[in-house]
Design a protein around this motif. Structure first.
Motif, short mmCIF file in Angstrom:
data_model
loop_
_atom_site.label_atom_id
_atom_site.label_comp_id
_atom_site.label_asym_id
_atom_site.label_seq_id
_atom_site.Cartn_x
_atom_site.Cartn_y
_atom_site.Cartn_z
N SER A 21 0.83 -1.20 0.00
CA SER A 21 0.00 0.00 0.00
C SER A 21 0.87 1.26 0.00
N LEU A 22 0.26 2.37 -0.33
CA LEU A 22 0.95 3.65 -0.32
C LEU A 22 1.38 3.98 1.10
N PRO A 23 2.52 4.66 1.28
CA PRO A 23 3.04 4.92 2.63
C PRO A 23 2.02 5.57 3.57
N ASP A 24 1.29 6.58 3.11
CA ASP A 24 0.31 7.24 3.99
C ASP A 24 -0.82 6.29 4.36
N GLU A 25 -1.24 5.46 3.44
CA GLU A 25 -2.29 4.49 3.71
C GLU A 25 -1.79 3.39 4.64
N ARG A 26 -0.56 3.01 4.44
CA ARG A 26 0.01 1.92 5.25
C ARG A 26 0.07 2.28 6.73
N MET A 27 0.32 3.53 7.04
CA MET A 27 0.39 3.93 8.45
C MET A 27 -0.93 3.62 9.16
N ALA A 28 -2.04 3.96 8.53
CA ALA A 28 -3.36 3.68 9.13
C ALA A 28 -3.60 2.18 9.17
N MET A 29 -3.25 1.47 8.11
CA MET A 29 -3.45 0.02 8.09
C MET A 29 -2.64 -0.66 9.19
N ASP A 30 -1.40 -0.23 9.37
CA ASP A 30 -0.56 -0.83 10.41
C ASP A 30 -1.14 -0.59 11.81
N ARG A 31 -1.73 0.58 12.04
CA ARG A 31 -2.38 0.84 13.33
C ARG A 31 -3.54 -0.13 13.54
N VAL A 32 -4.33 -0.32 12.50
CA VAL A 32 -5.47 -1.25 12.61
C VAL A 32 -4.96 -2.67 12.86
N VAL A 33 -3.97 -3.10 12.10
CA VAL A 33 -3.41 -4.45 12.27
C VAL A 33 -2.91 -4.63 13.70
N ASP A 34 -2.21 -3.64 14.24
CA ASP A 34 -1.70 -3.75 15.61
C ASP A 34 -2.84 -3.91 16.62
N HIS A 35 -3.92 -3.18 16.44
CA HIS A 35 -5.06 -3.29 17.36
C HIS A 35 -5.79 -4.63 17.20
N VAL A 36 -5.89 -5.12 15.98
CA VAL A 36 -6.50 -6.44 15.78
C VAL A 36 -5.62 -7.52 16.41
N LEU A 37 -4.30 -7.39 16.27
CA LEU A 37 -3.39 -8.34 16.91
C LEU A 37 -3.60 -8.36 18.43
N ALA A 38 -3.73 -7.19 19.02
CA ALA A 38 -3.96 -7.12 20.47
C ALA A 38 -5.27 -7.82 20.84
N GLU A 39 -6.29 -7.65 20.01
CA GLU A 39 -7.57 -8.31 20.29
C GLU A 39 -7.46 -9.82 20.09
N LEU A 40 -6.68 -10.27 19.11
CA LEU A 40 -6.46 -11.71 18.92
C LEU A 40 -5.79 -12.30 20.17
N ARG A 41 -4.80 -11.60 20.69
CA ARG A 41 -4.13 -12.07 21.91
C ARG A 41 -5.11 -12.16 23.07
N ARG A 42 -5.99 -11.18 23.17
CA ARG A 42 -6.98 -11.19 24.25
C ARG A 42 -7.96 -12.34 24.08
N ARG A 43 -8.40 -12.57 22.85
CA ARG A 43 -9.41 -13.61 22.60
C ARG A 43 -8.86 -15.02 22.71
N LEU A 44 -7.63 -15.23 22.28
CA LEU A 44 -7.08 -16.59 22.29
C LEU A 44 -6.22 -16.87 23.52
N GLY A 45 -5.86 -15.84 24.24
CA GLY A 45 -5.10 -16.06 25.46
C GLY A 45 -3.70 -16.57 25.21
N GLY A 46 -3.26 -17.49 26.05
CA GLY A 46 -1.91 -18.03 25.98
C GLY A 46 -1.68 -18.87 24.74
N PRO A 47 -1.01 -19.99 24.92
CA PRO A 47 -0.71 -20.84 23.76
C PRO A 47 -1.99 -21.22 22.99
N PHE A 48 -1.89 -21.20 21.68
CA PHE A 48 -3.03 -21.56 20.83
C PHE A 48 -2.51 -22.34 19.63
N THR A 49 -3.42 -23.02 18.97
CA THR A 49 -3.06 -23.80 17.78
C THR A 49 -3.59 -23.11 16.53
#
Length: 111
Positions: A21-49
């Motif tokens: 993606s374009l650099p300006d667009e990527r900054m927003a996308m990376d913020r979203v990805v980081d927040h989704v990652l945090a939610e994945l960690r919350r939802r799946l907890g510790g070790p997962f398959t």
């Protein structure tokens, strides 16, 4: 196994779209990805398959779009779950207990 392969294809494609993606667009996308990652960690907890991650993905990613709206309200290009959610799942799968360098570890015990 086929569901894992299909999901991996989609997740890698999401990662590619973010990366290309374009650099300006990527900054927003990376913020979203980081927040989704945090939610994945919350939802799946510790070790997962991989199967647990694929099951969560199969339940739908509307919640990822909700995160995107709140994290990047002025960046509609970052709201596409096929890009940002898939990229987050693609990054998170690397932390699965049965994932090894792009492939699933064989769950059967060695002889």
């Amino acid at each position: 196994m086929a569901q894992f392969e299909t999901s991996m294809f989609q997740w890698k494609d999401g990662e590619r779209r973010v990366r290309e993606s374009l650099p300006d667009e990527r900054m927003a996308m990376d913020r979203v990805v980081d927040h989704v990652l945090a939610e994945l960690r919350r939802r799946l907890g510790g070790p997962f398959t991989i199967d647990e991650l694929v099951e969560l993905y199969d339940q739908g990613t509307a919640w990822c779009t909700d995160i995107a709206y709140s994290v990047a309200p002025g960046a509609p290009w970052a709201w596409d779950a096929r890009t940002t959610a898939d990229a987050a799942f693609g990054r998170y799968v690397r932390e699965a207990s049965d994932y090894a360098g792009g492939r699933r570890l064989d769950p059967r015990p060695a002889d």
